[in-house]
Design a protein around this motif. Structure first.
Motif, mmCIF file in Angstrom:
data_model
loop_
_atom_site.group_PDB
_atom_site.id
_atom_site.type_symbol
_atom_site.label_atom_id
_atom_site.label_comp_id
_atom_site.label_asym_id
_atom_site.label_seq_id
_atom_site.Cartn_x
_atom_site.Cartn_y
_atom_site.Cartn_z
ATOM 1 N N VAL A 75 138.303 -63.300 -11.986
ATOM 2 C CA VAL A 75 138.943 -62.846 -10.750
ATOM 3 C C VAL A 75 140.357 -63.402 -10.711
ATOM 4 C CG1 VAL A 75 138.815 -62.884 -8.222
ATOM 5 C CG2 VAL A 75 136.713 -62.749 -9.582
ATOM 6 N N THR A 76 140.475 -64.663 -11.072
ATOM 7 C CA THR A 76 141.754 -65.354 -11.213
ATOM 8 C C THR A 76 141.598 -66.283 -12.412
ATOM 9 O OG1 THR A 76 141.225 -67.339 -9.908
ATOM 10 C CG2 THR A 76 141.981 -65.392 -8.676
ATOM 11 N N PRO A 77 142.640 -67.010 -12.802
ATOM 12 C CA PRO A 77 142.466 -67.982 -13.887
ATOM 13 C C PRO A 77 141.463 -69.100 -13.529
ATOM 14 C CG PRO A 77 144.791 -67.502 -13.570
ATOM 15 C CD PRO A 77 144.051 -66.861 -12.424
ATOM 16 N N PHE A 78 141.068 -69.170 -12.264
ATOM 17 C CA PHE A 78 140.177 -70.236 -11.807
ATOM 18 C C PHE A 78 138.791 -69.747 -11.392
ATOM 19 C CE2 PHE A 78 144.584 -71.051 -10.598
ATOM 20 C CZ PHE A 78 144.839 -72.176 -11.362
ATOM 21 N N ILE A 79 138.638 -68.451 -11.168
ATOM 22 C CA ILE A 79 137.395 -67.893 -10.637
ATOM 23 C C ILE A 79 136.839 -66.835 -11.587
ATOM 24 C CG2 ILE A 79 136.332 -66.629 -8.713
ATOM 25 C CD1 ILE A 79 137.395 -69.212 -7.671
ATOM 26 N N TYR A 80 135.535 -66.964 -11.878
ATOM 27 C CA TYR A 80 134.791 -66.011 -12.703
ATOM 28 C C TYR A 80 133.634 -65.500 -11.835
ATOM 29 C CZ TYR A 80 132.175 -64.298 -16.801
ATOM 30 O OH TYR A 80 131.508 -63.525 -17.720
ATOM 31 N N ALA A 81 133.366 -64.206 -11.871
ATOM 32 C CA ALA A 81 132.340 -63.667 -10.974
ATOM 33 C C ALA A 81 131.569 -62.517 -11.604
ATOM 34 C CB ALA A 81 132.990 -63.204 -9.678
ATOM 35 N N CYS B 256 136.500 -73.402 -11.064
ATOM 36 C CA CYS B 256 136.740 -74.577 -11.900
ATOM 37 C C CYS B 256 136.140 -75.831 -11.274
ATOM 38 C CB CYS B 256 138.243 -74.781 -12.120
ATOM 39 S SG CYS B 256 138.974 -73.521 -13.151
ATOM 40 N N SER B 257 135.898 -75.786 -9.992
ATOM 41 C CA SER B 257 135.292 -76.902 -9.275
ATOM 42 C C SER B 257 133.876 -76.505 -8.886
ATOM 43 C CB SER B 257 136.106 -77.225 -8.009
ATOM 44 O OG SER B 257 135.425 -78.142 -7.211
ATOM 45 N N GLY B 258 132.903 -77.164 -9.453
ATOM 46 C CA GLY B 258 131.504 -76.818 -9.227
ATOM 47 C C GLY B 258 131.087 -76.741 -7.775
ATOM 48 N N VAL B 259 131.663 -77.572 -6.919
ATOM 49 C CA VAL B 259 131.236 -77.560 -5.517
ATOM 50 C C VAL B 259 131.639 -76.269 -4.814
ATOM 51 C CG1 VAL B 259 131.347 -80.077 -5.372
ATOM 52 C CG2 VAL B 259 133.266 -78.735 -4.556
ATOM 53 N N CYS B 260 132.557 -75.524 -5.387
ATOM 54 C CA CYS B 260 132.997 -74.271 -4.786
ATOM 55 C C CYS B 260 132.182 -73.075 -5.272
ATOM 56 C CB CYS B 260 134.476 -74.024 -5.088
ATOM 57 S SG CYS B 260 135.567 -75.251 -4.357
ATOM 58 N N ASN B 261 131.285 -73.276 -6.235
ATOM 59 C CA ASN B 261 130.481 -72.178 -6.762
ATOM 60 C C ASN B 261 129.524 -71.638 -5.713
ATOM 61 O OD1 ASN B 261 131.720 -72.776 -9.171
ATOM 62 N ND2 ASN B 261 129.882 -73.574 -10.161
ATOM 63 N N LEU B 262 129.291 -70.350 -5.776
ATOM 64 C CA LEU B 262 128.278 -69.707 -4.936
ATOM 65 C C LEU B 262 127.371 -68.897 -5.846
ATOM 66 C CD1 LEU B 262 130.284 -68.430 -1.850
ATOM 67 C CD2 LEU B 262 128.413 -70.078 -1.851
ATOM 68 N N CYS B 263 126.087 -69.160 -5.767
ATOM 69 C CA CYS B 263 125.118 -68.430 -6.575
ATOM 70 C C CYS B 263 124.844 -67.063 -5.966
ATOM 71 C CB CYS B 263 123.816 -69.214 -6.668
ATOM 72 S SG CYS B 263 123.980 -70.796 -7.513
#
Length: 138
Positions: free
Chosen positions: A20-26, A49-56
């Protein structure tokens, strides 16, 4: 078409892994759930890139259900990557954070059927995945 096939097809439409961005994969893990009223809601994972921001995918689907219908109870849920879940592919099982979130969302979700194997239509329940849940005493 049975409910699992319907859920599978709805979730499959969300599968399209991409940056999605260089920092977000979806969109590399997808999910579909059936709410108590029979409506279907979908979700896809969002990894940063920061695990705490991940959403399953499961939490995104559950949040879509709540935001769009106000419902909290889930009858059944399917989650997978590029193909239907099998007993050998553990990515179809909700992670600990998702298990906890679904239980906290509605205690009746302990009865939610989680598809373990698509071909065999084998399921487990959330309660089987987290027996003796700490919140039952509240």
């Amino acid at each position: 078409m049975d409910k699992w096939a319907t859920l599978y097809k709805k979730a499959q439409k969300e599968y399209s892994p991409r940056d999605v961005t260089p920092f977000i994969y979806a969109h590399n893990v997808v999910s579909a759930l059936e709410a108590e009223d029979g409506k279907i809601f979908t979700g896809f994972c969002i990894e940063s890139c920061s695990g705490v921001c991940n959403l399953c995918a499961e939490r995104v689907a559950a949040l879509n259900m709540f935001v769009n219908s106000g419902q909290t109870q889930i009858k059944r849920i399917i989650t997978f990557r590029d193909k239907a879940p099998t007993e050998k592919e553990t990515s179809s099982m909700p992670c600990g954070a998702c298990r906890e979130f679904l239980m906290q969302l509605d205690i009746k979700n302990k009865h939610t059927e989680i598809l373990v194997d698509y071909e065999k239509r084998k399921v487990t329940t959330l309660e089987q995945l987290i027996p003796n849940w700490w919140g039952l005493s509240r």
